[in-house]
Scaffold this active site. Structure first.
Site, PDB file in Angstrom:
ATOM      1  N   ASP A  17      33.712  35.580  41.459  1.00 19.42           N
ATOM      2  CA  ASP A  17      33.376  36.010  40.276  1.00 19.42           C
ATOM      3  C   ASP A  17      34.573  35.835  39.354  1.00 19.42           C
ATOM      4  O   ASP A  17      35.771  35.377  39.925  1.00 19.42           O
ATOM      5  CB  ASP A  17      33.023  37.625  40.397  1.00 19.42           C
ATOM      6  CG  ASP A  17      33.270  38.303  39.018  1.00 19.42           C
ATOM      7  OD1 ASP A  17      32.473  38.382  38.281  1.00 19.42           O
ATOM      8  OD2 ASP A  17      33.893  39.226  39.068  1.00 19.42           O
ATOM      9  N   ASP A  19      35.808  37.676  35.881  1.00 17.65           N
ATOM     10  CA  ASP A  19      36.488  38.827  35.272  1.00 17.65           C
ATOM     11  C   ASP A  19      36.680  40.075  36.223  1.00 17.65           C
ATOM     12  O   ASP A  19      35.758  40.525  36.764  1.00 17.65           O
ATOM     13  CB  ASP A  19      35.660  39.475  34.156  1.00 17.65           C
ATOM     14  CG  ASP A  19      35.432  38.356  32.900  1.00 17.65           C
ATOM     15  OD1 ASP A  19      36.327  37.906  32.545  1.00 17.65           O
ATOM     16  OD2 ASP A  19      34.378  37.940  32.693  1.00 17.65           O
ATOM     17  N   GLU A 312      58.329  53.571  43.513  1.00 23.03           N
ATOM     18  CA  GLU A 312      59.138  54.116  44.338  1.00 23.03           C
ATOM     19  C   GLU A 312      60.084  53.233  45.134  1.00 23.03           C
ATOM     20  O   GLU A 312      59.681  52.971  46.405  1.00 23.03           O
ATOM     21  CB  GLU A 312      58.560  55.089  44.977  1.00 23.03           C
ATOM     22  CG  GLU A 312      57.748  56.083  44.229  1.00 23.03           C
ATOM     23  CD  GLU A 312      57.286  57.483  45.086  1.00 23.03           C
ATOM     24  OE1 GLU A 312      56.418  58.360  44.506  1.00 23.03           O
ATOM     25  OE2 GLU A 312      57.730  57.494  46.173  1.00 23.03           O
TER      26      GLU A 312
END
Ligand code: ADP
Ligand code: RBF
Ligand code: MG
Length: 387
Positions: A17, A19, A312
């Site tokens: 696919d 998008d 983090e």
């Protein structure tokens, strides 16, 4: 959350696919709709985004007009937004791992198709900005070339037919629910790469759910394995960020015993939307102190059920004191694993320490070690680039 059955069915052909799977189209869709809805006195939000993933442009436009009660016909709305989208296609970025996957399958001679609900002319325009993509697909098929778009299986069946492949020998890689349904209805194996976070649980009809294309293991499906992993790490195109350390939640140091120097997620929202959640590593520079090895999580930290995506970094060095407010610069050079939800605090802590050991060791490898000297780690004043 990565989940998989022990062994997938062996396949020979791959259908991708576009998008949300290969391209980060969401960013642009959100930009355009934000601007348009303001003109109608409305505010575009996440709820809208979730309603339109995987839909054909017409269905998506209809959903927006209906959901927001816009005083115009769907056709009017479409003709208004279409040129706005076209203007943005050159700004769409490939998702992490997309170039790597396409290059790999092409170099191994695996027949590759692109099947998108967008009209073929849009697909061609979008991929024209991505180097080497057009030539890599033996078949490119648009939603306007079949009677019914996804979730109908038609587009995938037609892609298989054009590749001379039996549908049962095809693997579909998809981010959206309609696409996953279409792939299963076509009798194909389906790997889901959800583009909307925290919804992985919804994708149970897929044969496997992965966090990003970086986590795809083609050998599970009888396809040639990637050869770029080194000692438990995946080299990535290096990227860098920098900013002051902001106060964390105190959980890292207090609960886990692992301090993490939080950076403002709000400030880096563009960068965060480009990079999928997961555990990464690289080099950290504190201009007044030095340069250190670093391992970090990007994401929602499901164990703590964060509502915000965080960055983090854990600097692999014993510091005497905190450095809140100090400028921290990072060069991210490699990927270790997807973010996971751990059943216990102990298992989370032990996994983070393993990540630390993997990063510590890998950063001595020549492919990663050189980035220690990247100018962006040291100079806090000038605008600079790492490569
Ligand atoms: P949390 O770990 O949840 O963010 P704190 O914000 O209380 O909890 O602690 C993190 C702070 O500890 C950082 O802001 C940084 O100043 C400091 N720190 C000390 N050692 C390290 C280290 N090795 N890596 C990252 N931060 C460290
Ligand atoms: N939190 C998770 O919930 N899942 C993870 O897979 C995860 N991996 C991490 C890896 C590293 C290297 C670091 C430094 C942290 C990781 N965390 C993870 C986040 C950790 O739980 C975080 O420090 C807490 O959220 C405290 O703020
Ligand atoms: Mg922290």
């Amino acid at each position: 959350m990565a989940s998989s059955k022990p062994l997938g069915r062996m396949v020979s052909h791959v259908i991708l696919d576009l998008d949300g799977t290969l391209l980060n189209t969401d960013g642009i869709v959100n930009e355009v709709l934000k601007v348009v809805l303001v003109k109608y006195g409305k505010k575009w939000d996440n709820r809208g985004a979730q309603r339109i993933v995987g839909k054909t442009p017409i269905e998506a436009a209809a959903a927006v007009v209906e959901d927001y009660g816009l005083p115009c016909r769907i056709e009017e709305f479409i003709s208004k937004i279409t040129p706005m989208f076209s203007d943005q296609w050159c700004n769409i970025k490939a998702l992490p791992g997309a170039n790597r996957l396409i290059k790999h399958l092409k170099s191994k001679g695996v027949p590759l198709a692109l099947a998108s609900n967008s009209p073929i002319s849009n697909i061609e325009a979008k991929i024209s900005y991505q180097k080497g993509w057009k030539e890599s697909f033996s078949v490119i098929i648009g939603g306007d070339e079949v009677q019914n778009g996804k979730p109908s299986p038609e587009i995938f069946l037609e892609a298989a037919r054009r590749m001379n492949a039996d549908p049962s020998n095809c693997l579909v890689i998809e981010d959206s629910m309609p696409g996953i349904m279409a792939g299963k209805a076509a009798g194909m194996e389906v790997v889901a790469v959800p583009s909307i976070p925290k919804q992985a649980g919804l994708y149970t009809s897929a044969d496997e759910v992965i966090n990003s294309l970086l986590d795809l293991h083609p050998e599970k499906w009888g396809l040639p394995a990637f050869e770029d992993w080194v000692e438990g790490t995946l080299p990535i195109e290096p990227w860098h960020i920098g900013g002051p350390v902001i106060k964390g939640f105190g959980r890292g140091s207090k609960i886990l015993g692992i301090p993490t120097a939080n950076l403002s997620a709000e400030f880096f929202s563009d960068i965060l939307s480009e990079h999928t959640s997961g555990v990464y590593f690289g080099w950290a520079g504190l201009p007044t102190r030095g340069i250190y090895k670093m391992v970090m999580s990007i994401g929602w930290n499901p164990y703590f059920d964060n509502t915000e995506k965080t960055i983090e970094p854990w600097l692999l060095h014993e510091f005497e004191e905190d450095f809140y407010g100090e400028e921290l610069r990072l060069v991210i050079v490699g990927y270790i694993r997807p973010e996971a939800n751990f059943p216990s605090l102990e298992s989370l802590i032990s996994r983070i320490h393993e990540d630390g050991r993997i990063a510590e060791k890998a950063l001595d490898l020549p492919i990663y070690a050189g980035y220690k000297d990247a100018p962006c780690l040291k100079n806090s004043l000038q605008e600079n680039h790492c490569h």
